[in-house]
Design an enzyme around this catalytic site. Structure first.
Site, PDB file in Angstrom:
ATOM      1  N   SER A 110       0.818  -1.137  -0.111  1.00  0.00           N
ATOM      2  CA  SER A 110      -0.141   0.268  -0.167  1.00  0.00           C
ATOM      3  C   SER A 110       0.928   1.303   0.059  1.00  0.00           C
ATOM      4  O   SER A 110       1.924   1.425   0.268  1.00  0.00           O
ATOM      5  CB  SER A 110      -1.012  -0.036   1.351  1.00  0.00           C
ATOM      6  OG  SER A 110      -1.599   1.345   1.233  1.00  0.00           O
ATOM      7  N   TYR A 119      -2.152  -0.349   9.953  1.00  0.00           N
ATOM      8  CA  TYR A 119      -1.939  -0.450   8.726  1.00  0.00           C
ATOM      9  C   TYR A 119      -0.803  -0.148   8.101  1.00  0.00           C
ATOM     10  O   TYR A 119       0.035  -0.778   7.380  1.00  0.00           O
ATOM     11  CB  TYR A 119      -3.296   0.264   7.985  1.00  0.00           C
ATOM     12  CG  TYR A 119      -3.385  -0.280   6.506  1.00  0.00           C
ATOM     13  CD1 TYR A 119      -4.002  -1.486   5.712  1.00  0.00           C
ATOM     14  CD2 TYR A 119      -3.269   0.733   5.523  1.00  0.00           C
ATOM     15  CE1 TYR A 119      -3.961  -1.822   4.654  1.00  0.00           C
ATOM     16  CE2 TYR A 119      -3.273   0.420   4.090  1.00  0.00           C
ATOM     17  CZ  TYR A 119      -3.505  -0.840   3.646  1.00  0.00           C
ATOM     18  OH  TYR A 119      -4.005  -1.202   2.521  1.00  0.00           O
TER      19      TYR A 119
END
Length: 248
Positions: free
Chosen positions: A137, A160
């Site tokens: 990501s 995350y």
């Protein structure tokens, strides 16, 4: 090629499965959503796409899927890890995080990626080579742009960022560790995927990109098709960023 896609029924995973099958590859979609998996497999004729129920955080379950695929197809040439397991508390604001939830999400995602890597590499060693592709990501490259979230209920979990940053280290480590084995390890880091986010968020996000802003899953498939081709034969330990300029 024969390719296993974990999280094959997710938004990115399904797009990967469809793009690979349409190219002519044989794809095994591993997931825990049996209904979506059956629908996905039925969209293609013959054995072009098969669905296998598999909790990829269970190494033994993944071993079974890999062994079955090898029996059916002779080899699994690539594993694409697109699964996104998380707890119900995922998205809790930083100030309210509980230690056990943090630990569990790190186990599920980063720990899960390490164990998927272990099992895929063991399989690849037996057959003399293969290609592992992880999904990262942009949050593994840069801090969130917190102004994008103002006035919404959305947040970007700290876990995350930790997970996706750590994943890039895993990819580099494994690529070097596996030198000379015929096994490649790479990563694709997409920008945000549009999924019903508030318009205010989408507008702010788009302003920090170069054209489209939030992506559709299909915008990411080209990077995967390239990595899983002879044209990328000398690309190893790398991270391909597909984010419409968000990280610039």
């Amino acid at each position: 090629m024969n390719i296993l896609v974990t999280g094959g029924c997710g938004r990115l995973g399904e797009a990967f499965v469809r793009a690979l099958a349409e190219r002519g590859d044989t794809v095994i979609a591993a997931d825990v959503d049996d209904e979506e998996g059956a629908d996905l497999a039925s969209a293609f004729d013959g054995d072009r796409v098969t669905y296998r129920h598999c909790d990829v955080t269970d190494p033994e379950a993944l071993d079974e899927v890999l062994a079955d695929a090898r029996t059916r197809h002779g080899a699994v040439d690539a594993v694409v890890h697109a699964a996104y397991p998380r707890t119900e508390a995922w998205g809790t604001p930083f100030e309210d995080l509980e230690a056990d939830e943090v630990a569990e999400n790190l186990r599920l995602q980063l720990g899960g990626a390490i164990m998927v890597s272990q099992r895929a590499v063991a399989h690849f060693r037996e057959q003399g080579g293969g290609h592992l592709v992880h999904v990262g990501s942009i949050q593994g490259l840069a801090a969130p742009k917190f102004r994008h979230y103002e006035g919404t209920d959305m947040t970007s979990p700290l876990e995350y960022t930790a997970i996706k940053t750590g994943l890039l280290g895993v990819v580099r480590y494994l690529a070097k560790y596996l030198s000379g084995t015929g096994i490649r390890v790479n990563c694709i880091s997409p920008g945000g995927i549009e999924d019903g986010q508030p318009e205010a968020f989408l507008e702010r996000y788009r302003a920090d990109c170069t054209s489209k802003g939030m992506l559709d899953p299909e915008d990411v498939t080209g990077a995967l098709l390239f990595l899983l081709s002879d044209r990328s034969a000398r690309i190893n330990g790398q991270n391909l960023v597909v984010d419409d300029g968000w990280s610039l």
